[in-house]
Design an enzyme around this catalytic site. Structure first.
Site: not given
Length: 225
Positions: A40, A44, A113, A116
């Protein structure tokens, strides 16, 4: 790994374990690190890079501030959760029974989450262009939907205060409830000389936005009365 999911992602993994890790919540990781959390973190950054590049190309004459507002809207939790839910990621998440029973699959924070982490898995298995193709496919329409850059409630409230030469709004966490996998934050926002407003959200940023929106709405109504 389910071939239907590969079709959704537009990529067949050479290392299926990467995708499995991206879909594994810590409650089902059986002591192996923290499930998808490290992916994650990477996803991002990959998402931010690709969306920023798309924005630079789509809006070549816009200043940095406007591009930043567009970027924030496109990479925020709500958008990621919307993409994940629309693609059916909730059906592929590995999650512990207790968390599953409490509705973890529908939790926007977890879906965000997971989205990502899947982007990171695509990047690590196929490279930047594979991740970029996925992001372009599912973010292009969202990017092109608004002809004007969005202005979030926190920014608008800050501008309201600055225009009146008041100190910037202050945000405070006044409560946190719920289990670790699905916390609920209560945020209070205050502007000097005005009654504060409170709101709840599954992430502090979301609760801050909701509180700012409530306070700004009240302040604007007072100005008209």
């Amino acid at each position: 790994m389910n071939s239907a999911l590969y079709a959704i992602l537009g990529h067949e993994f050479d290392n299926p374990e990467l995708l499995q890790e991206a879909l594994t919540h810590r409650s089902a990781s059986h002591g192996r690190d923290n499930g998808y959390e490290r992916l994650e973190f990477l996803g991002d950054r990959v998402l931010g890079l690709c969306v920023a590049d798309m924005l630079m190309q789509a809006f070549p004459d816009e200043p940095e501030g406007a591009l930043s507002r567009r970027l924030n809207a496109l990479v925020r939790q709500e958008t990621l959760a919307e993409v994940a839910e629309g693609l059916g990621f909730q059906d592929y998440i590995y999650v512990g029974k207790a968390e599953d029973d409490s509705g973890a699959r529908a939790n926007p924070a977890i879906l965000s989450d997971i989205c990502e982490a899947v982007i990171a898995a695509l990047y690590k298995d196929g490279g930047l262009e594979v991740a970029r193709a996925f992001i372009t496919k599912y973010w292009r329409d969202r990017l092109e939907k608004s002809s004007r850059p969005p202005k979030d409630a926190k920014s608008s409230l800050q501008e309201w205060a600055m225009a009146r030469k008041l100190p910037l709004p202050e945000y405070e966490v006044v409560d946190k409830t719920g289990p670790d996998h699905a916390p609920v934050f209560t945020i209070e926002v205050s502007v000097r000389g005005r009654e504060p407003a409170r709101a709840q959200g599954e992430a502090k940023r979301n609760a801050e936005q909701k509180a700012a929106e409530l306070l700004l709405e009240r302040l604007l109504k007072e100005a008209k009365s």
